[in-house]
Design an enzyme around this catalytic site. Structure first.
Site, PDB file in Angstrom:
ATOM      1  N   LYS A  44     -11.062 -12.877  15.891  1.00 22.44           N
ATOM      2  CA  LYS A  44     -11.281 -13.052  14.449  1.00 22.44           C
ATOM      3  C   LYS A  44     -11.365 -14.538  14.131  1.00 22.44           C
ATOM      4  CE  LYS A  44     -10.400  -8.714  12.990  1.00 22.44           C
ATOM      5  NZ  LYS A  44      -9.374  -8.013  13.744  1.00 22.44           N
ATOM      6  N   HIS A  67     -22.438  -5.427  26.065  1.00 17.03           N
ATOM      7  CA  HIS A  67     -23.376  -4.439  26.620  1.00 17.03           C
ATOM      8  C   HIS A  67     -23.165  -3.134  25.866  1.00 17.03           C
ATOM      9  CE1 HIS A  67     -25.235  -6.132  30.280  1.00 17.03           C
ATOM     10  NE2 HIS A  67     -24.249  -6.991  30.151  1.00 17.03           N
TER      11      HIS A  67
END
Ligand SMILES: CC(C)(COP(=O)(O)OP(=O)(O)OC[C@H]1O[C@@H](n2cnc3c(N)ncnc32)[C@H](O)[C@@H]1OP(=O)(O)O)[C@@H](O)C(=O)NCCC(=O)NCCS
Length: 202
Positions: free
Chosen positions: A182, A125
């Site tokens: 990652k 968001h």
């Protein structure tokens, strides 16, 4: 004798109700999931699932998910428009309490196994900027840093979160409670917050 008869009647009513409820549930499941872009054979899903926009979701053969499986493909949010794609390969198993949320792309390869309480998302968001802090979190625009790709044969432990723009390589193992931020190479074990390689399997 009368007590025996009353018990029989009670059992009959109870069993009929149970069977009515489970048929109702099966019909509801069938209607929702038949609207998927594709759905394989041998589909098994526990109670209390939530599916948002099944037309953007593809599920392969031999799918199993436990109770409270929540899968959401968002094609709009207020005035924003998206083209979400969720693809789950063959022979994928999810345990209980799973949440998958997509505005861009989430792809899961074949033969993957997921523990319980797992969150997979390709969006946020808004970003961490002062501009965004002036807006209530729910009103911030959705944004994706990139898709989540989980390759074949991956095992994801309990309580794991897989964040946007991450590819997890084939055969890798994600340890319990890891937060994957990652890319994860193939054939390795990652653990921790944020997840780091703790073992390269050779
Ligand atoms: C990742 C995992 C498979 C590793 O198991 P393992 O190869 O037997 O590893 P070990 O227990 O020998 O631990 C190896 C190292 O990783 C660390 N480690 C293991 N799991 C960890 C975790 N979840 N978070 C952080 N570190 C972890 C250990 O502390 C150890 O560190 P050290 O070498 O500094 O002592 C296992 O820990 C795990 O998380 N399994 C998932 C279980 C699960 O969620 N099952 C759900 C059913 S689908």
């Amino acid at each position: 004798m009368i007590t025996f008869f009353i018990q029989k009647v009670k059992n009959f009513i109870f069993n009929s109700f149970e069977s009515f409820q489970s048929n109702k549930e099966a019909r509801k499941k069938k209607i929702i999931f038949s609207n998927c872009k594709a759905i394989g054979t041998n589909f098994n899903l526990g109670k209390d699932y939530h599916v948002h926009n099944p037309q953007y979701i593809e599920i392969g053969d031999n799918f199993i998910a436990g109770v409270r499986f929540r899968i959401e493909a968002w094609d709009s949010y207020y005035d924003q428009k998206f083209s979400p794609k969720i693809k789950i390969g063959n022979n994928v198993i999810f345990n209980t309490d799973i949440h998958i949320g997509c505005i861009d792309k989430i792809e899961i390869g074949k033969n993957c196994l997921f523990g319980s309480r797992i969150y997979i998302t390709d969006h946020h968001h808004g970003g961490p900027t002062l501009e965004m802090l002036k807006i209530a979190p729910k009103d911030r625009p959705l944004s994706s840093k990139g898709p989540v790709i989980i390759k074949d044969n991956v095992w994801v432990g309990e309580g794991v979160a897989i964040m946007p723009n991450v590819t997890i390589g084939e055969n890798s193992i994600i340890a319990t409670n890891a937060v994957v931020t990652k890319d994860v190479p193939a054939n390795c074990v990652v653990a921790g917050v944020p997840a780091k390689v703790i073992n390269i399997i050779k």
